[in-house]
Design an enzyme around this catalytic site. Sequence first.
Site, PDB file in Angstrom:
ATOM      1  N   GLU A 175       0.593  -0.072  -9.795  1.00  0.00           N
ATOM      2  CA  GLU A 175      -0.143  -0.066  -8.530  1.00  0.00           C
ATOM      3  C   GLU A 175      -0.641   1.350  -8.339  1.00  0.00           C
ATOM      4  OE1 GLU A 175      -0.861   0.864  -4.824  1.00  0.00           O
ATOM      5  OE2 GLU A 175       1.124   0.045  -4.340  1.00  0.00           O
TER       6      GLU A 175
ATOM      7  N   CYS B  76      -1.643   4.048   0.066  1.00  0.00           N
ATOM      8  CA  CYS B  76      -2.554   3.567  -0.973  1.00  0.00           C
ATOM      9  C   CYS B  76      -3.566   2.572  -0.427  1.00  0.00           C
ATOM     10  CB  CYS B  76      -1.759   2.928  -2.112  1.00  0.00           C
ATOM     11  SG  CYS B  76      -0.656   1.597  -1.577  1.00  0.00           S
TER      12      CYS B  76
END
Length: 493
Positions: free
Chosen positions: A258, A292
């Site tokens: 990720e 993020c």
Amino acid sequence: MNSPGQAPRAYTGFDRMPIGGEWRAGGSESVAADTNPYTGEVLTEIPLASTGDVDRAYRAARGAQAEWAARLPGERTEVFLRAIRILDERRREFVEWLIAEAGAVRFRAEFEVDLVRGVLAEAASFPSRVAGRILPSTIPGKENRVYRQPVGVVAVISPWNFPLQLSNRSVAPALAVGNGVVLKPAGDTPVTGGLLLAKLYEEAGLPPGLLNVVVGKSSEIGDAVVTHDIPQVISFTGSTPVGENIARKAPLKRCALELGGNGPLVVLDDADLDGAVDAAVFGSYVHQGQVCMATNRVIVDARVHDSFVDRFAERVRGLRPGDPTDTGTQIGPIVNGSQFSQVREKISRAVDDGAQLVVGGDPLGPTGLVLPPHLLVGTNRVATAAEEVFGPVGTVVRADDERHALQLANDTEYGLSSAVYTGDVERGVRFAQQVRAGMTHVNDTTINDDPNTAFGGEKASGLGRFGGDWAIEEFTTDHWISVQYTPRTLPLG
């Protein structure tokens, strides 16, 4: 023993790390000072791990894994249920550590603990959800069985921005389905990203040696963590360049990555502007934008652009930066000086390239790492829109119409999270289906995280998915076992 109703005694010993069932000092010659980003206070000093420690950690995880995987599903589930009860009892302790070490403001720290609790609850169901299949065969008298088994040992490398959640998001499911784990937390958050979590699992009754934590410099132990022959899966959350480097160095290992993001929140011409502003403020500024999934760009239809900017700017000016221990603070410190400098440099480049600085401010706090919220209006090409900022910065970009808004949203190398605001839900869904991202949220912020669904990105934002059945798949492997019930005639027999 604690008396009924008495808070448990706080965890201690964060100058050591758990390797092979023993809390020990790292074997390198380096000692790291873990500091509070707001005050500069040293929270603990940790003798760092060596490559030898990494090897011991992996061997310990492998040695403990088989017995753990052989346990009945209910026994593994009970560890997670106990961990939830302990987390509830120690909630304040975990929150205070996130404030002190990660610079989280109080509501953000509370939010992260809730996320961790949700992941534990979801993982508690995993031991009984790992299922194989029986398949037909083209060969007479044969039965094909496909068993789903743990991969063995999983390496977890986690970041500093949501350290407890982004470590546990991989640790919990990996353990739940029967694996051993070696966790390397970020150097800025070794306690909340690893050591505190290990204490929680230890108290919950996880067998010794199953979860090992190595706190060390990436330049010294990073390659050893990634290239060691024992782990079969590497779960990494962090920047795209580091993720790409991991994939190159471990080409035959499964990588769950990720990576970076550049989240667009698209505001169409029929959107509820007040709701869209709420989503943009939260998405751009929660945890100082160090997320993020953050709303890096707000792409607004030209017909409502000016009105949106006015409302957005008014809200941003009202955000309160300062001491994260103060319950009224909404913007706390950036995690370290290097990250702080990168954020300010991107703001400067954006302004140099023609962006209008609508809201700004000078650094605050004892360490000077509190950057007041910044808001810019510019094109999709200015630095704060084209690049992931990871700071308390929002950039509004004007779109000519819906088609242009979609082009702008997709005009990035990243594809993690995104959102669209519209008065017509089905219009929003049609728009969302054309966004090249792993996640798109209609009439909501870009920042969403449910433990039972498919969390992950496309393009340069990563590989694989976290959460629910997708996490089970990431941390298990299929083993085909066939059974020949009747004699089979073979050509050379």
